[in-house]
Design an enzyme around this catalytic site. Structure first.
Site, short mmCIF file in Angstrom:
data_model
loop_
_atom_site.label_atom_id
_atom_site.label_comp_id
_atom_site.label_asym_id
_atom_site.label_seq_id
_atom_site.Cartn_x
_atom_site.Cartn_y
_atom_site.Cartn_z
N HIS A 145 -0.19 13.31 -29.39
CA HIS A 145 -0.47 11.88 -29.19
C HIS A 145 -0.95 11.24 -30.49
CE1 HIS A 145 -1.05 12.45 -24.61
NE2 HIS A 145 0.15 12.02 -24.89
N ARG A 185 0.81 -1.23 0.00
CA ARG A 185 0.00 0.00 0.00
C ARG A 185 0.84 1.28 0.00
NH1 ARG A 185 -2.94 -3.10 3.78
NH2 ARG A 185 -4.81 -3.97 2.81
N GLU A 224 -5.90 16.16 -11.54
CA GLU A 224 -6.69 16.57 -12.71
C GLU A 224 -8.16 16.66 -12.37
OE1 GLU A 224 -5.75 13.98 -16.00
OE2 GLU A 224 -3.91 15.07 -16.42
N GLU A 272 9.21 19.46 -24.26
CA GLU A 272 8.42 19.78 -23.05
C GLU A 272 8.90 21.10 -22.43
OE1 GLU A 272 5.72 18.30 -22.15
OE2 GLU A 272 5.82 16.37 -23.18
N LYS A 290 5.98 23.19 -13.72
CA LYS A 290 5.08 22.03 -13.62
C LYS A 290 4.51 21.93 -12.20
CE LYS A 290 4.34 17.15 -14.47
NZ LYS A 290 4.70 15.93 -15.17
N ARG A 298 -4.62 21.30 -14.65
CA ARG A 298 -3.51 20.45 -15.11
C ARG A 298 -3.54 20.24 -16.63
NH1 ARG A 298 -0.44 15.70 -11.54
NH2 ARG A 298 0.96 15.15 -13.19
N HIS A 330 7.94 11.36 -28.48
CA HIS A 330 6.95 12.20 -27.81
C HIS A 330 7.24 13.71 -27.92
CE1 HIS A 330 3.92 13.07 -24.76
NE2 HIS A 330 4.82 13.81 -24.13
N LYS A 339 2.34 11.26 -11.45
CA LYS A 339 1.60 10.30 -12.29
C LYS A 339 2.54 9.16 -12.63
CE LYS A 339 -1.58 12.90 -15.20
NZ LYS A 339 -1.80 13.20 -16.63
N HIS A 350 -0.37 18.23 -26.85
CA HIS A 350 -0.41 16.78 -26.67
C HIS A 350 -1.59 16.11 -27.37
CE1 HIS A 350 2.70 17.62 -23.80
NE2 HIS A 350 2.78 16.38 -23.40
N ASN A 408 -0.97 19.68 -21.08
CA ASN A 408 -1.24 18.92 -22.29
C ASN A 408 -1.21 19.78 -23.56
OD1 ASN A 408 -1.57 16.36 -21.20
ND2 ASN A 408 -3.61 16.88 -20.48
N1 LIG Z 1 4.30 10.26 -15.59
C1 LIG Z 1 4.38 11.35 -16.28
O1 LIG Z 1 3.95 12.43 -15.86
C2 LIG Z 1 5.05 11.32 -17.63
C3 LIG Z 1 5.27 12.50 -18.34
C4 LIG Z 1 5.93 12.42 -19.56
C5 LIG Z 1 6.33 11.19 -20.07
N2 LIG Z 1 6.08 10.06 -19.35
C6 LIG Z 1 6.51 8.73 -19.86
O2 LIG Z 1 7.91 8.75 -20.00
C7 LIG Z 1 8.28 7.81 -20.99
C8 LIG Z 1 9.32 8.42 -21.90
O3 LIG Z 1 10.45 8.76 -21.13
P1 LIG Z 1 11.90 8.89 -21.81
O4 LIG Z 1 11.80 9.72 -23.03
O5 LIG Z 1 12.84 9.28 -20.73
O6 LIG Z 1 12.14 7.40 -22.37
P2 LIG Z 1 13.01 6.15 -21.90
O7 LIG Z 1 12.88 5.88 -20.46
O8 LIG Z 1 12.63 5.05 -22.83
O9 LIG Z 1 14.50 6.61 -22.22
C9 LIG Z 1 14.88 6.88 -23.55
C10 LIG Z 1 16.14 6.11 -23.95
O10 LIG Z 1 17.27 6.73 -23.35
C11 LIG Z 1 18.10 5.75 -22.70
N3 LIG Z 1 18.76 6.44 -21.61
C12 LIG Z 1 18.23 6.84 -20.42
N4 LIG Z 1 19.10 7.56 -19.72
C13 LIG Z 1 20.23 7.60 -20.47
C14 LIG Z 1 21.50 8.23 -20.29
N5 LIG Z 1 21.76 8.99 -19.22
N6 LIG Z 1 22.44 8.09 -21.26
C15 LIG Z 1 22.16 7.36 -22.38
N7 LIG Z 1 20.97 6.76 -22.62
C16 LIG Z 1 20.03 6.89 -21.67
C17 LIG Z 1 17.14 4.66 -22.32
O11 LIG Z 1 17.79 3.44 -22.12
C18 LIG Z 1 16.17 4.65 -23.49
O12 LIG Z 1 16.65 3.86 -24.52
C19 LIG Z 1 7.01 7.41 -21.71
O13 LIG Z 1 6.63 6.11 -21.33
C20 LIG Z 1 5.98 8.42 -21.21
O14 LIG Z 1 4.67 7.88 -21.17
C21 LIG Z 1 5.46 10.09 -18.15
#
Ligand SMILES: NC(=O)c1ccc[n+]([C@@H]2O[C@H](COP(=O)([O-])OP(=O)(O)OC[C@H]3O[C@@H](n4cnc5c(N)ncnc54)[C@H](O)[C@@H]3O)[C@@H](O)[C@H]2O)c1
Length: 346
Positions: free
Chosen positions: A238, A106, A222, A170, A212, A227, A250, A128, A234, A231
């Site tokens: 998306h 939990r 939200e 972003e 943010k 919030r 993204h 999130k 987005h 977006n």
């Molecule tokens: N929860 C939220 O509020 C929120 C907001 C935006 C995005 N997201 C989520 O985040 C995800 C995308 O995140 P991302 O773009 O970081 O993708 P990711 O976690 O896939 O990382 C991108 C790539 O970079 C590599 N990598 C990571 N750190 C590295 C480093 N220091 N040096 C070299 N390579 C490195 C990873 O291995 C991966 O291949 C999506 O799933 C999206 O839905 C969530």
């Protein structure tokens, strides 16, 4: 920086080589990405008790079977609510680890150590989390605030340029909707930022986090519509991601989405052209480009129709900057957005 979100304190640190602030009496379950194997040592050398778990790379980490596998290992190793989870990686890892932390017994403490620019400025903050299921992104998830977020910019030095630009999408979003000062900084400091200058990175990350968090503090789950501003770009972003089968990243999709959504706003006469040129100017300056040939329009339109910000039947909440640094939220018909999107792609 310490933020209080509905009674939960979130401590956010930013700096260069700052990974030494851990409570030595706790036991830590570290969930990390393969690309960070070499960096893992930076963390574990500061810990007394820990276990490590290598998650699959990219979206494959956000899978319910990975969640169950982690829980199985934590139970076996006797983790309790006195211990903590550390996420080390990009947004996929903070989404995965955040979800596990929120449901394990939990709720167990969560420390995020984001390693991509996108996760530093967006994914690791705000509470999130989620995993994908049956091809639907983030359909299983919760809201759960991390206790500590450590933004160590030394990680960004190994990040491919495309991933840096992905995060910049972003950062640009915050600047044009909420932060004119940040916008001006982006225009004046492009080379410093893209050369990963320490002061510049700290400035854009800190500004983005403050922007943010200002929203999250006032609309954590939200519930009051605020919030929605996060977006901007987005809804169409998306659709572009989905229409390209996620070949377009993204941050790139959102950047194009901001341009298209602003064009729609001009056509509807709810915003003026200056904003459009200001956004296009900064997106072009950073050379954030997408290949339109990668988009299957029918697939993109199908995704647009399922937009989660749809209120009733055919209306969508669209935040738009009315001036650089100021936004308003508008309700637009899905038909108008669809037509505007098609126009924007041509
Ligand atoms: N929860 C939220 O509020 C929120 C907001 C935006 C995005 N997201 C989520 O985040 C995800 C995308 O995140 P991302 O773009 O970081 O993708 P990711 O976690 O896939 O990382 C991108 C790539 O970079 C590599 N990598 C990571 N750190 C590295 C480093 N220091 N040096 C070299 N390579 C490195 C990873 O291995 C991966 O291949 C999506 O799933 C999206 O839905 C969530």
């Amino acid at each position: 920086m310490i933020f209080n979100i509905n009674g939960n304190e979130v401590n956010i640190l930013i700096g260069d080589n700052i990974l030494n602030k851990f409570d030595q009496e706790k036991k830590y379950f570290i969930i990390y990405q393969d690309s960070l194997s070499n960096e893992l040592n930076k963390i574990v050398s500061n810990l007394k008790y820990y276990d490590i778990y290598k998650a699959p790379d990219g979206e494959r980490a956000k899978d319910i079977n990975v969640v169950l596998d982690i829980i199985k290992k934590m139970v076996k190793k006797g983790y309790t609510r006195k211990d903590a989870i550390i996420s080390l990686g990009g947004g996929t890892i903070s989404d995965l680890a955040g979800f596990v932390a929120s449901i394990y017994m939990r709720g167990i403490d969560l420390i995020n150590i984001p390693t991509t620019l996108l996760s530093m400025v967006d994914a690791s903050i705000g509470g999130k989390n989620g995993v994908n299921f049956e091809g639907i992104k983030n359909v299983i998830g919760t809201f759960y605030q991390p206790k500590i977020i450590i933004n160590d910019i030394s990680f960004l030095r190994t990040l491919p340029k495309e991933e840096v630009l992905n995060g910049m999408g972003e950062v640009i979003k915050y600047s044009v909707t909420m932060d004119k000062n940040l916008y001006n900084y982006l225009i004046d400091n492009k080379d410093n930022i893209l050369n990963l200058n320490k002061e510049s990175l700290i400035f854009i990350i800190e500004s983005s986090i403050k922007d943010k968090m200002k929203i999250v503090i006032n609309d954590e789950k939200e519930t009051n519509g605020l919030r929605t501003v996060l977006n901007f770009g987005h809804t169409i972003g998306h659709a572009i991601e989905s229409g390209s089968e996620f070949k377009i990243k993204h941050g790139f999709a959102v950047s194009y989405g901001m341009i298209c959504e602003t064009q729609i706003g001009i056509n509807e006469r709810i915003i003026n052209e200056d904003v459009y040129y200001a956004i296009k100017n900064v997106v072009d300056l950073y050379k954030i480009k997408i290949d339109l040939n990668n988009i299957n329009i029918n697939k993109a339109l199908e995704s647009l129709g399922k937009d989660k910000k749809r209120l009733n039947n055919r209306k969508i909440m669209i935040p738009l900057p009315v001036r650089i640094g100021e936004f308003e939220i508008f309700m637009l018909d899905l038909d108008i957005i669809e037509k505007g999107f098609i126009r924007c792609l041509n």
